[in-house]
Design a protein around this motif. Structure first.
Motif, mmCIF file in Angstrom:
data_model
loop_
_atom_site.group_PDB
_atom_site.id
_atom_site.type_symbol
_atom_site.label_atom_id
_atom_site.label_comp_id
_atom_site.label_asym_id
_atom_site.label_seq_id
_atom_site.Cartn_x
_atom_site.Cartn_y
_atom_site.Cartn_z
ATOM 1 N N LEU A 1 0.749 -1.185 0.071
ATOM 2 C CA LEU A 1 -0.014 0.149 0.159
ATOM 3 C C LEU A 1 0.836 1.264 -0.109
ATOM 4 O O LEU A 1 0.473 2.146 -0.659
ATOM 5 C CB LEU A 1 -0.999 -0.131 1.138
ATOM 6 C CG LEU A 1 -1.936 0.971 1.300
ATOM 7 C CD1 LEU A 1 -2.698 1.420 0.135
ATOM 8 C CD2 LEU A 1 -2.805 1.058 2.609
ATOM 9 N N GLN A 2 1.852 1.205 0.825
ATOM 10 C CA GLN A 2 2.801 2.307 0.736
ATOM 11 C C GLN A 2 3.372 2.776 -0.666
ATOM 12 O O GLN A 2 3.309 3.688 -1.120
ATOM 13 C CB GLN A 2 4.033 2.000 1.849
ATOM 14 C CG GLN A 2 3.373 2.368 3.110
ATOM 15 C CD GLN A 2 3.124 3.825 3.534
ATOM 16 O OE1 GLN A 2 3.599 4.771 3.233
ATOM 17 N NE2 GLN A 2 2.028 3.795 4.371
ATOM 18 N N ASP A 3 3.854 1.488 -1.184
ATOM 19 C CA ASP A 3 4.251 1.833 -2.587
ATOM 20 C C ASP A 3 3.192 2.267 -3.613
ATOM 21 O O ASP A 3 3.557 3.218 -4.558
ATOM 22 C CB ASP A 3 4.922 0.383 -3.120
ATOM 23 C CG ASP A 3 5.544 0.491 -4.555
ATOM 24 O OD1 ASP A 3 6.408 1.141 -4.563
ATOM 25 O OD2 ASP A 3 4.817 -0.162 -5.413
ATOM 26 N N GLU B 1 -6.094 9.148 -12.338
ATOM 27 C CA GLU B 1 -7.044 8.656 -11.858
ATOM 28 C C GLU B 1 -6.747 7.043 -11.590
ATOM 29 O O GLU B 1 -7.329 6.696 -10.568
ATOM 30 C CB GLU B 1 -8.127 8.738 -12.664
ATOM 31 C CG GLU B 1 -8.480 10.034 -13.066
ATOM 32 C CD GLU B 1 -9.169 10.913 -11.622
ATOM 33 O OE1 GLU B 1 -9.878 9.896 -10.733
ATOM 34 O OE2 GLU B 1 -8.913 12.064 -10.967
ATOM 35 N N LYS B 2 -6.016 6.359 -12.672
ATOM 36 C CA LYS B 2 -5.754 4.871 -12.404
ATOM 37 C C LYS B 2 -4.952 4.810 -11.123
ATOM 38 O O LYS B 2 -5.207 3.881 -10.436
ATOM 39 C CB LYS B 2 -5.259 4.610 -13.693
ATOM 40 C CG LYS B 2 -4.908 3.190 -13.603
ATOM 41 C CD LYS B 2 -4.180 2.705 -14.747
ATOM 42 C CE LYS B 2 -3.826 1.235 -14.865
ATOM 43 N NZ LYS B 2 -3.238 0.889 -16.298
ATOM 44 N N LEU B 3 -4.070 5.775 -10.990
ATOM 45 C CA LEU B 3 -3.195 5.530 -9.861
ATOM 46 C C LEU B 3 -3.912 5.666 -8.250
ATOM 47 O O LEU B 3 -3.736 4.946 -7.656
ATOM 48 C CB LEU B 3 -2.031 6.634 -9.750
ATOM 49 C CG LEU B 3 -1.009 6.170 -10.910
ATOM 50 C CD1 LEU B 3 0.245 7.291 -11.000
ATOM 51 C CD2 LEU B 3 -0.212 4.872 -10.652
ATOM 52 N N ILE C 1 -7.042 3.116 -3.598
ATOM 53 C CA ILE C 1 -8.271 2.533 -2.931
ATOM 54 C C ILE C 1 -8.441 1.067 -3.115
ATOM 55 O O ILE C 1 -8.876 0.406 -2.030
ATOM 56 C CB ILE C 1 -9.441 3.315 -3.793
ATOM 57 C CG1 ILE C 1 -9.193 4.799 -3.495
ATOM 58 C CG2 ILE C 1 -10.669 2.828 -3.132
ATOM 59 C CD1 ILE C 1 -10.406 5.553 -4.034
ATOM 60 N N ASN C 2 -8.258 0.640 -4.394
ATOM 61 C CA ASN C 2 -8.351 -0.945 -4.314
ATOM 62 C C ASN C 2 -7.320 -1.708 -3.632
ATOM 63 O O ASN C 2 -7.930 -2.692 -3.349
ATOM 64 C CB ASN C 2 -8.193 -1.216 -6.035
ATOM 65 C CG ASN C 2 -9.370 -0.777 -6.866
ATOM 66 O OD1 ASN C 2 -10.582 -0.432 -6.264
ATOM 67 N ND2 ASN C 2 -9.256 -0.613 -7.922
ATOM 68 N N THR C 3 -6.112 -1.401 -3.674
ATOM 69 C CA THR C 3 -5.108 -2.267 -2.785
ATOM 70 C C THR C 3 -5.462 -1.988 -1.367
ATOM 71 O O THR C 3 -5.467 -2.884 -0.620
ATOM 72 C CB THR C 3 -3.649 -1.485 -2.939
ATOM 73 O OG1 THR C 3 -3.382 -1.564 -4.412
ATOM 74 C CG2 THR C 3 -2.849 -2.028 -2.243
#
Length: 340
Positions: free
Chosen positions: A224-226, A253-255, A260-262
């Protein structure tokens, strides 16, 4: 069933053959099958109104009509509530009066509905409720019913033959009182139904969310940090750029979505472990709490059964005592043999 729209639903008023006010009848036409079968001929399921239903929250008329009223789904603008339907009557000797539905262009997606269904299960106390679980329970009820043949069951379940049910549905849990059948006793069907249905596992105390400390621990995970670092670095790069291209905005927006997904994916595993570990740990707490009280907290039904037993005739009470004495005799003998 997750693909159903208003175009698949018919609502009508039917004269009650037993007399009295008309009853509301819902008809659902199910036109979908498994992907490798393709779309097959639709089955229409008739759901007559149940006037005395023990469950209001699971009653299909309350659920479906509530959605219809909320969305103004009737062509007749005057139908806004159940009271409006109760004021209607099939006229001129007709058997029923149709209440046509409207068709919505953009139905709710299966993914969103599945998530809402799972959330509903968590609120009501189910450990793991998903849409297909109803299919398992419904298929078992159909198979055990004496009024449904194998051909009708296959038609409803969209199975090629009964072997599909035997292979994928029946082995989940045997709902037959095998012990009673082998001993020539009357099967305790009510108890077997109770211990094999989903309601057995309901507990509204089961946690739905992680604690703040548990959520904070997820933020320290390297994955998540990455993702956060990549998002922030690219965001800073865009802020320093005078001319922003459309594809750069799309990448940002993808990043953001990836962060959020991660985070949601990493929160899912500990949340699942907490919910799964609740039952065993909470059971120990409940047992110790009850033992510490020194008395059993019987419910009203159990208290009434004990009261009836205390007021039994001497002969009946004596027979029960003989059974209890016999059980004590065999248990004491088993203890002796165990010690040997």
């Amino acid at each position: 069933m997750r693909h159903l729209q208003y175009q698949h639903l018919e609502c009508s008023l039917q004269r009650d053959p037993k007399g009295g006010p008309p009853r509301i009848v819902l008809e659902i036409t199910y036109e979908f099958a498994k992907s490798y079968f393709g779309v097959t001929q639709g089955n229409t399921f008739i759901i007559p109104e149940t006037l005395y239903d023990p469950s209001l929250i699971l009653r299909p008329h309350e659920f479906l009509l509530g959605i219809l009223f909320d969305d103004d789904a009737f062509h007749a603008p005057g139908i806004k509530s159940m009271e409006d339907l109760r004021r209607l009557w099939p006229e001129n000797g007709r058997q029923h009066t149709e209440r046509r539905r409207i068709i919505r262009d953009q139905p709710i997606s299966s993914a969103i509905l599945s998530k809402q269904y799972k959330t509903f299960g968590e609120i009501t106390g189910f450990p793991n409720l998903y849409t297909h679980s109803n299919r398992y329970g419904g298929g078992t009820i159909l198979n055990q019913s004496s009024v449904v043949s194998d051909a009708q069951q296959n038609l409803i379940m969209k199975h090629a033959n009964i072997r599909t049910f035997l292979k994928h549905y029946l082995p989940l849990r045997i709902g037959t009182d095998i012990q009673a059948l082998m001993r020539g006793l009357e099967p305790d069907s009510a108890m077997m139904r109770a211990v094999t249905r989903m309601g057995r596992w309901i507990d509204t105390r089961r946690p739905r969310e992680l604690t703040d400390h548990q959520k904070a621990s997820v933020e320290e995970i390297a994955e998540l940090q990455d993702a956060i670092r990549k998002r922030d670095m690219f965001s800073c790069k865009l802020q320093q750029t005078y001319k922003r291209r459309r594809k750069d905005k799309a990448k940002l927006e993808k990043l953001k979505r990836n962060v959020i997904n991660t985070r949601n994916r990493l929160l899912y595993d500990p949340r699942k472990r907490v919910r799964e570990g609740f039952d065993s740990s909470q059971a120990v707490k409940d047992i110790e709490r009850q033992l510490a009280k020194g008395a059993v907290a019987y419910d009203d039904q159990t208290k009434e059964m004990l009261r009836v037993r205390e007021n039994m005739l001497p002969a009946a009470d004596l027979s029960l005592r003989k059974v209890d004495d016999m059980a004590d005799f065999w248990l004491s003998g088993s203890r002796v043999e165990a010690k040997k």
